[in-house]
Enzyme design. Structure first.
Site, PDB file in Angstrom:
ATOM      1  N   ASP A 116       1.021  -1.248  -0.111  1.00 30.29           N
ATOM      2  CA  ASP A 116       0.083  -0.088   0.070  1.00 30.29           C
ATOM      3  C   ASP A 116       1.018   1.099   0.149  1.00 30.29           C
ATOM      4  OD1 ASP A 116      -2.724  -0.864   0.111  1.00 30.29           O
ATOM      5  OD2 ASP A 116      -2.504  -1.983   1.343  1.00 30.29           O
ATOM      6  N   ASP A 174      -6.456  -4.036  -6.635  1.00 32.54           N
ATOM      7  CA  ASP A 174      -5.981  -3.024  -6.079  1.00 32.54           C
ATOM      8  C   ASP A 174      -4.440  -2.041  -6.380  1.00 32.54           C
ATOM      9  OD1 ASP A 174      -7.803  -4.332  -4.601  1.00 32.54           O
ATOM     10  OD2 ASP A 174      -7.788  -3.131  -3.420  1.00 32.54           O
TER      11      ASP A 174
END
Ligand code: GLY
Length: 399
Positions: A116, A174
């Protein structure tokens, strides 16, 4: 007679002045919504200003602000929203707020235990560097790319998303969003290896994540490289075979952005295929804000919940994709994005001043299967909504 002509001339002059004054005041819905977003996000910043180390995350059922630490995947979004709003207003208070929240995620440039960093460092430090040119921000982007690159497996050709014993080598759709940071880091550092990793990840994801109808699964678990086995699953969607709305949004945005970065026709073709899936889906509501999963069933005679975050991400991506498409497809993308932005800027989704814990948008869904963050404000809905508004301005699209 002479007097009457003079009076008419004066009246006409006054009319011109009034028209000019009104057109200067009337800046339209995009500006009005951006100005509201700036006020609301500055107030959001004020509510965490004295909570050193904490970042906005969402609101609870009573409407109170929920915060996170810097290690949460969304820690960089509010800094990014503030940078965008500083870019729009040139208001130094917003710049100071953006600087403060950017500094709070500083440690994340060294994070190697998840994928992330693209969200955390790209949205905060990436925008900070773009707008200030400050070398400290530049170094953070390159460091973050270095951290992310440690998760790349050259045999499988992808970046590992999570470290969890439930999966062998999980990659979620993602993860496409992190590739922008890698491409930027290659430009900034002159080291082409980050970009090479980004291309490998995009190519491999194109091969394994998508179904023939253009929809994407959420997780691909790559098995041991020797047997080439892989398993498609979901984690945040309704079912393994369903189309989780935010996953489709990340896919659309990811391949559009990778086309911008590389001009590889396969990426534009994939983005267009995903756009066709989303915009042609029989369950996409007329206002074009998707249900949290395209296949989610309704409950107690009610429609499934909408996900404003997916709507905002799709709108922003479609606006960029429209610049890479020929007419009349470009117009289809612009019109769909315009409908989405207008819907999100309507009272159905836009918060009123000082409500919604000072977030801009209401009605997003974080993790439905875990019963977490359901029908709440979320930082990334606000970030991509503001980005979409700025893209609307840039493309001179009014709503
Ligand atoms: N990247 C996690 C999510 O979209 O919820």
């Amino acid at each position: 007679m002479k007097n009457a002509a003079a009076k008419t001339k004066a009246a006409a002059g006054l009319l011109v002045l009034i028209t000019l004054f009104c057109s200067a005041c009337e800046t339209g819905n995009t500006d009005r919504t951006l100005r509201f977003s700036a006020k609301q996000t500055e107030a959001l910043y004020q509510s965490v200003r004295n909570q050193e180390g904490r970042l906005p995350r969402s609101a609870d059922a009573e409407g109170n602000l929920v915060t996170s630490g810097d290690d949460y995947w969304c820690s960089g979004f509010t800094a990014g929203t503030l940078w965008y709003l500083y870019e729009y207003t040139r208001d130094d208070r917003l710049k100071a707020a953006a600087e403060d929240l950017t500094r709070r995620v500083e440690r994340q440039q060294y994070t190697t235990d998840n994928h992330d960093v693209g969200f955390m460092v790209g949205c905060s430090y990436g925008n900070a560097y773009r707008l200030t040119g400050c070398p400290e921000y530049r170094a953070a982007v390159v460091n973050a790319a270095r951290s992310l690159a440690t998760r790349f497996d050259p045999v499988r050709g992808v970046i590992r998303s999570w470290d969890h014993p439930q999966w062998h080598f999980p990659v979620i759709i993602d993860n496409m969003m992190n590739l922008e940071l890698l491409c930027e880091a290659s430009r900034l550092s002159g080291d082409p290896s980050f970009r090479t990793i980004a291309l490998s990840h995009a190519d491999t994801t194109l091969k394994y994540h998508f179904r023939p109808d253009g929809s994407s699964c959420h997780v691909v678990d790559y098995g041991v490289p020797e047997d080439g086995a892989y398993r498609r699953q979901t984690h945040q969607g309704y079912a393994d075979g369903s189309a989780w709305a935010r996953g489709q949004a990340w896919a659309l945005y990811g391949y559009t952005m990778m086309f911008r970065e590389t001009r590889k026709p396969e990426y534009r073709a994939q983005a267009m295929k995903i756009a066709r899936f989303i915009l042609g889906h029989p369950r996409l509501p007329a206002d074009k804000i998707p249900y949290w999963d395209f296949d989610a069933p309704g409950c107690d005679g009610k429609e499934p919940l909408r996900d404003a975050s997916a709507g905002a991400i799709i709108a922003s991506a479609l606006l960029e994709l429209s610049t890479f498409a020929e007419e009349p497809l470009a117009e289809t993308y612009r019109e769909a994005a315009k409908t989405q932005v207008a819907t999100l800027a309507s009272p159905a989704y836009l918060a009123t001043a000082a409500s919604n814990a000072h977030f801009i948008l209401r009605h997003s869904v974080g993790h439905f299967p875990h019963r977490s963050e359901i029908d709440v404000p979320l930082t990334y809905a606000d970030y991509y909504f503001v980005e979409a508004l700025l893209r609307m301005k840039q493309l001179k699209i009014k709503f």
